[in-house]
Scaffold this active site. Structure first.
Site, PDB file in Angstrom:
ATOM      1  N   CYS A 134       5.633  21.380 -35.215  1.00  0.00           N
ATOM      2  CA  CYS A 134       4.301  21.294 -35.813  1.00  0.00           C
ATOM      3  C   CYS A 134       3.425  20.536 -34.808  1.00  0.00           C
ATOM      4  O   CYS A 134       3.772  20.425 -33.640  1.00  0.00           O
ATOM      5  CB  CYS A 134       4.363  20.600 -37.172  1.00  0.00           C
ATOM      6  SG  CYS A 134       5.019  18.923 -37.094  1.00  0.00           S
ATOM      7  N   GLN A 135       2.346  20.008 -35.260  1.00  0.00           N
ATOM      8  CA  GLN A 135       1.434  19.332 -34.341  1.00  0.00           C
ATOM      9  C   GLN A 135       1.908  17.922 -33.986  1.00  0.00           C
ATOM     10  O   GLN A 135       1.828  17.509 -32.848  1.00  0.00           O
ATOM     11  CB  GLN A 135       0.027  19.283 -34.935  1.00  0.00           C
ATOM     12  CG  GLN A 135      -1.009  18.869 -33.932  1.00  0.00           C
ATOM     13  CD  GLN A 135      -2.420  19.195 -34.395  1.00  0.00           C
ATOM     14  OE1 GLN A 135      -2.633  19.667 -35.494  1.00  0.00           O
ATOM     15  NE2 GLN A 135      -3.374  18.941 -33.543  1.00  0.00           N
TER      16      GLN A 135
END
Length: 108
Positions: free
Chosen positions: A72-73
């Protein structure tokens, strides 16, 4: 949808991996599967393969896949997704702990 994976924290030797992107905010990467939010991931991983294919336009990961790398980020959702996938029997589930941010700094 395997690629040769050489992502920062995972880099010891190149290996075949399936990358599962948990962030709709990130740019699309070649050979990655955009997954549903973590809140919907459990039901997605329990779908029949044909239903998964129809909904996500991609082959459903198999329980025996060795390297399912969630990212994810920032890393938190990747960890949650990995834990969930492992609880469902996906023993090859991994989390790219450095997340997109680390990849961008080192590889981007």
């Amino acid at each position: 949808m395997a690629i040769i994976c050489c992502l920062g924290a995972l880099r010891t030797q190149p290996f075949q991996a399936q990358l599962l992107n948990l962030s709709a905010k990130l740019p699309a990467f070649p050979s990655t599967l955009s997954t549903p939010p973590v809140s919907e991931l459990e039901s997605a991983l329990q779908m029949a393969p044909a239903a998964f294919q129809a909904l996500y336009s991609a082959e459903k990961p198999k329980l025996e896949d060795e390297h399912l790398v969630f990212f994810c980020q920032m890393g938190k959702r990747g960890l949650q997704a990995m834990q969930l996938a492992r609880s469902l029997g996906y023993t090859g589930a991994r989390n790219y702990a450095g997340a997109y941010r680390e990849w961008l700094e080192k590889e981007g």
